[in-house]
Design an enzyme around this catalytic site. Structure first.
Site, PDB file in Angstrom:
ATOM      1  N   GLU A   1       8.599   0.842  11.488  1.00 18.65           N
ATOM      2  CA  GLU A   1       9.699   1.814  11.345  1.00 18.65           C
ATOM      3  C   GLU A   1       9.061   3.184  11.451  1.00 18.65           C
ATOM      4  O   GLU A   1       8.333   3.597  10.554  1.00 18.65           O
ATOM      5  CB  GLU A   1      10.363   1.692   9.964  1.00 18.65           C
ATOM      6  CG  GLU A   1      11.007   0.373   9.670  1.00 18.65           C
ATOM      7  CD  GLU A   1      12.306   0.192  10.411  1.00 18.65           C
ATOM      8  OE1 GLU A   1      12.790   1.135  11.051  1.00 18.65           O
ATOM      9  OE2 GLU A   1      12.831  -0.931  10.357  1.00 18.65           O
TER      10      GLU A   1
ATOM     11  N   CYS B   1      13.396  10.203   8.275  1.00 19.52           N
ATOM     12  CA  CYS B   1      13.160   9.822   9.677  1.00 19.52           C
ATOM     13  C   CYS B   1      14.451   9.778  10.480  1.00 19.52           C
ATOM     14  O   CYS B   1      14.439  10.002  11.680  1.00 19.52           O
ATOM     15  CB  CYS B   1      12.491   8.470   9.702  1.00 19.52           C
ATOM     16  SG  CYS B   1      13.375   7.274   8.714  1.00 19.52           S
TER      17      CYS B   1
ATOM     18  N   GLU C   1       8.761  15.365  16.121  1.00 15.64           N
ATOM     19  CA  GLU C   1       9.340  15.247  14.788  1.00 15.64           C
ATOM     20  C   GLU C   1       8.687  16.279  13.874  1.00 15.64           C
ATOM     21  O   GLU C   1       7.474  16.244  13.652  1.00 15.64           O
ATOM     22  CB  GLU C   1       9.090  13.847  14.254  1.00 15.64           C
ATOM     23  CG  GLU C   1       9.753  13.603  12.932  1.00 15.64           C
ATOM     24  CD  GLU C   1       9.510  12.197  12.427  1.00 15.64           C
ATOM     25  OE1 GLU C   1       8.345  11.781  12.379  1.00 15.64           O
ATOM     26  OE2 GLU C   1      10.491  11.533  12.060  1.00 15.64           O
TER      27      GLU C   1
ATOM     28  N   LYS D   1       0.883  -1.188   0.000  1.00 16.96           N
ATOM     29  CA  LYS D   1       0.000   0.000   0.000  1.00 16.96           C
ATOM     30  C   LYS D   1       0.911   1.226   0.000  1.00 16.96           C
ATOM     31  O   LYS D   1       1.463   1.603   1.022  1.00 16.96           O
ATOM     32  CB  LYS D   1      -0.826  -0.036   1.282  1.00 16.96           C
ATOM     33  CG  LYS D   1      -2.222   0.491   1.188  1.00 16.96           C
ATOM     34  CD  LYS D   1      -2.342   1.933   0.751  1.00 16.96           C
ATOM     35  CE  LYS D   1      -2.217   2.876   1.906  1.00 16.96           C
ATOM     36  NZ  LYS D   1      -1.771   4.220   1.589  1.00 16.96           N
TER      37      LYS D   1
HETATM   38  P1  NAD Z   1       1.916   8.328   7.677  1.00 19.17           P
HETATM   39  O1  NAD Z   1       2.045   7.556   8.929  1.00 19.17           O
HETATM   40  O2  NAD Z   1       0.921   9.403   7.596  1.00 19.17           O
HETATM   41  O3  NAD Z   1       1.570   7.365   6.442  1.00 19.17           O
HETATM   42  C1  NAD Z   1       2.399   6.289   6.076  1.00 19.17           C
HETATM   43  C2  NAD Z   1       1.586   5.293   5.291  1.00 19.17           C
HETATM   44  O4  NAD Z   1       0.573   4.749   6.115  1.00 19.17           O
HETATM   45  C3  NAD Z   1       0.869   5.865   4.073  1.00 19.17           C
HETATM   46  O5  NAD Z   1       0.911   4.892   3.035  1.00 19.17           O
HETATM   47  C4  NAD Z   1      -0.548   6.032   4.562  1.00 19.17           C
HETATM   48  O6  NAD Z   1      -1.514   6.001   3.530  1.00 19.17           O
HETATM   49  C5  NAD Z   1      -0.687   4.813   5.460  1.00 19.17           C
HETATM   50  N1  NAD Z   1      -1.715   4.902   6.486  1.00 19.17           N
HETATM   51  C6  NAD Z   1      -2.158   6.012   7.126  1.00 19.17           C
HETATM   52  N2  NAD Z   1      -3.097   5.667   8.040  1.00 19.17           N
HETATM   53  C7  NAD Z   1      -3.214   4.321   7.996  1.00 19.17           C
HETATM   54  C8  NAD Z   1      -3.987   3.377   8.710  1.00 19.17           C
HETATM   55  N3  NAD Z   1      -4.818   3.738   9.680  1.00 19.17           N
HETATM   56  N4  NAD Z   1      -3.857   2.060   8.407  1.00 19.17           N
HETATM   57  C9  NAD Z   1      -3.000   1.669   7.458  1.00 19.17           C
HETATM   58  N5  NAD Z   1      -2.238   2.527   6.735  1.00 19.17           N
HETATM   59  C10 NAD Z   1      -2.339   3.833   7.007  1.00 19.17           C
HETATM   60  O7  NAD Z   1       3.376   8.829   7.390  1.00 19.17           O
HETATM   61  P2  NAD Z   1       3.856   9.779   6.217  1.00 19.17           P
HETATM   62  O8  NAD Z   1       3.391  11.149   6.541  1.00 19.17           O
HETATM   63  O9  NAD Z   1       3.526   9.176   4.898  1.00 19.17           O
HETATM   64  O10 NAD Z   1       5.454   9.668   6.389  1.00 19.17           O
HETATM   65  C11 NAD Z   1       6.172  10.473   7.263  1.00 19.17           C
HETATM   66  C12 NAD Z   1       6.473   9.708   8.549  1.00 19.17           C
HETATM   67  O11 NAD Z   1       7.126   8.492   8.269  1.00 19.17           O
HETATM   68  C13 NAD Z   1       7.420  10.459   9.455  1.00 19.17           C
HETATM   69  O12 NAD Z   1       6.945  10.413  10.783  1.00 19.17           O
HETATM   70  C14 NAD Z   1       8.719   9.696   9.358  1.00 19.17           C
HETATM   71  O13 NAD Z   1       9.557   9.773  10.450  1.00 19.17           O
HETATM   72  C15 NAD Z   1       8.237   8.317   9.131  1.00 19.17           C
HETATM   73  N6  NAD Z   1       9.266   7.549   8.473  1.00 19.17           N
HETATM   74  C16 NAD Z   1       9.925   6.589   9.198  1.00 19.17           C
HETATM   75  C17 NAD Z   1      10.929   5.851   8.627  1.00 19.17           C
HETATM   76  C18 NAD Z   1      11.665   4.805   9.396  1.00 19.17           C
HETATM   77  O14 NAD Z   1      12.263   3.946   8.781  1.00 19.17           O
HETATM   78  N7  NAD Z   1      11.651   4.817  10.700  1.00 19.17           N
HETATM   79  C19 NAD Z   1      11.272   6.064   7.286  1.00 19.17           C
HETATM   80  C20 NAD Z   1      10.581   7.038   6.575  1.00 19.17           C
HETATM   81  C21 NAD Z   1       9.574   7.763   7.179  1.00 19.17           C
END
Ligand code: NAD
Length: 493
Positions: free
Chosen positions: A262, A295, A394, A186
């Site tokens: 992650e 991140c 963050e 997804k």
């Molecule tokens: P997000 O959590 O809003 O969304 C991530 C993904 O989850 C998207 O595909 C979104 O559509 C999906 N999603 C959202 N709600 C959901 C639900 N209830 N059930 C299932 N899927 C759902 O994050 P974002 O804004 O896309 O990305 C930024 C965040 O990601 C930052 O907090 C960053 O730190 C984190 N990040 C972490 C890592 C790591 O490896 N630790 C790497 C990259 C980004």
């Protein structure tokens, strides 16, 4: 159908298909705000169809047991991606808004080099079985030969964010497939095209059996929730925000699914008092690489009081002269944020920082010369109390906070005073001293004196609320396995 250069179809059960009902949504270029094209707007029904296909492929095909097929398929996909490397590069710059510079490293070339190849090679080397040796477990003279077998988990739901979308997808897909699982991916709604392209390459250029990989784009985040709740899914592998990670974990608890998370970070860039400050300027600038949308970026600069003014002056100079703007221009270090919503969020944190009494010495707003696109100026706050919001939460934008400390113990205390524990950096003139401090910091990765820990063979993940589990490395293969312990009567000796 594919939409000009961009693929718009889902991949479900080996078929490239429109969303049910035929709906699509627009994908924007965050640097120009122009619509790049449209992509299938998958529904819950599409997601359920994809899950059923992954389940069937796991339960009825030879994928889980045919290691030779898996290695071959991973290398076919590797070749297919390499053949379209330059198109992927432009596509990533267009939909992610990442500076093209990032694609020569973590955004594209680094994962393309090994994220699939390394797990493919590890299929043969992985310790699938180990002997525990004979034992008489209950002391009743019944000696038993025992072995531990590693087996795939089953169907894995893979949920991906927008900041390094292909890197994260490949670093999950390689291990998931190498270990014999099937999956449903997804992608994030903001960056769907790299994923739909991957789907097309899988369908057209590999022998990956139908249903083994399914890709469902959707404008609705909650379509992804099917992956957390469905009893047909065995595990969720998620990268994204800590808030969403919590929600996924709660939803997955209904079916007691393991979750691999992650999540976010608020990592330190720790300068010890014997450091060469010239090395600190480029490391401080890392916060602006890809506009802070990483991140693992070191977003808290911790500086010894004895060298504070000197260090702040150097870093301010670096921020004031940072090249940023058009992400297609290779001289730019920073592009836009992903969306207007994300820019509002970052600007909100900047206002909060000012209100909390931090001193803004650089940036802090929308750059006047870039009225189009979701840009924010490289922003530097100094004299930041580590307990304030901008030091604790963050921001995911080009915002660095600088905090002074008294001595190494104080630095360790401040570093660990965080809900997060994802990454970090330490600079010191003495490697042993830096390593001793690194051992005291509760974080999943740490770069010392500019060292880079990254790689398909290097486990990556967080302590505390930065996540559960590790991506990449042997740990990142094992996490996609179950463990079966078996015993049979030992032959008489
Ligand atoms: P997000 O959590 O809003 O969304 C991530 C993904 O989850 C998207 O595909 C979104 O559509 C999906 N999603 C959202 N709600 C959901 C639900 N209830 N059930 C299932 N899927 C759902 O994050 P974002 O804004 O896309 O990305 C930024 C965040 O990601 C930052 O907090 C960053 O730190 C984190 N990040 C972490 C890592 C790591 O490896 N630790 C790497 C990259 C980004």
């Amino acid at each position: 159908m594919s939409d000009g250069a961009y693929e718009r179809r889902l991949l479900i059960d080996g078929e490239l298909d429109e969303a049910s009902g035929g709906a699509t949504f627009e994908n924007l270029n965050p640097a120009t705000e122009a619509v790049l094209g449209v992509v299938a707007d998958g529904t819950r029904a599409d997601m359920e169809r994809a899950v059923a296909a992954a389940r069937r492929a796991f339960d009825t095909s030879t994928w889980a047991t045919d290691r030779e097929l898996r290695a071959r398929c991973l290398l076919q996909l590797q070749a297919a991606l390499e053949a379209e490397r330059e198109q992927i590069r432009s596509e990533l710059v267009a939909e992610v808004g990442c500076p093209v510079l990032t694609t020569y490293g973590p955004q594209l070339d680094a994962p393309l080099a090994e994220a699939l190849r390394w797990p493919a090679e590890m299929i043969e080397q992985f310790r699938w079985e180990r002997s525990l040796g004979p034992k008489d477990p209950f002391g009743m003279g019944s000696f038993t030969e025992r072995e531990v077998w590693k087996e795939p988990v089953g169907v894995v739901g893979v949920i991906v964010p927008w900041n390094f979308p292909l890197e994260i997808t490949l670093n999950k897909l390689g291990p998931v497939l190498a270990m014999g699982n099937t999956c449903v991916i997804k992608p994030a709604p903001d960056t769907p095209f790299n994923a739909t392209r991957l789907g097309r390459l899988i369908a057209e250029h590999t022998d990956i059996p139908p249903g083994v990989v399914n890709i469902v784009t959707s404008s609705d985040h909650l379509v992804g929730e099917v992956l957390s709740t469905s009893p047909l899914v065995d595990m969720v592998a998620f990268t994204g925000s800590t808030a969403t990670g919590r929600r996924i974990m709660a939803a997955a608890s209904e079916t007691l699914k393991p979750v691999f998370l992650e999540l976010g970070g608020k990592s330190i860039n720790l300068v010890l008092d014997d450091a060469d400050l010239a090395a600190v300027v480029p490391s401080a600038a890392m916060v602006c690489f890809h506009a802070g949308q990483g991140c693992a970026m070191p977003t808290r600069l911790l500086v010894p009081r004895s060298r504070y003014d000197e260090c702040v002056e150097l870093v301010t100079g670096g921020f004031a002269t940072m090249p940023y703007g058009d992400p297609t221009d290779a001289s730019n270090f920073m592009g836009p944020l992903i969306s207007a919503r994300q820019r509002e969020r970052v600007l909100g944190y900047i206002e909060q920082g000012k209100a909390e009494g931090a001193r803004l010495v650089c940036g802090g707003g929308i750059p006047e010369h870039l009225p189009t696109g979701f840009f924010v100026e490289p922003t530097l706050f100094v004299d930041v109390d580590n307990t304030t919001t901008i030091a604790q939460e963050e921001i995911f934008g080009p915002v660095l906070v600088v905090t002074p400390f008294d001595d190494d113990d104080d630095a360790v205390r401040i570093a660990n005073e965080s809900l997060y524990g994802l990454s970090g950096m330490i600079t010191s003139g003495d490697l042993d001293r830096a390593k001793a401090v690194a051992r005291r910091i509760r974080t999943g990765t740490m770069g010392i004196n500019g060292g880079i820990w990254y790689g398909a063979d290097a486990p990556f993940g967080g302590y505390k609320q930065s996540g559960i589990g590790r991506q990449c490395g042997i740990e990142g293969l094992e996490i996609f396995t179950e463990t079966k312990t078996v015993g049979w009567p030992a032959p008489p000796t």
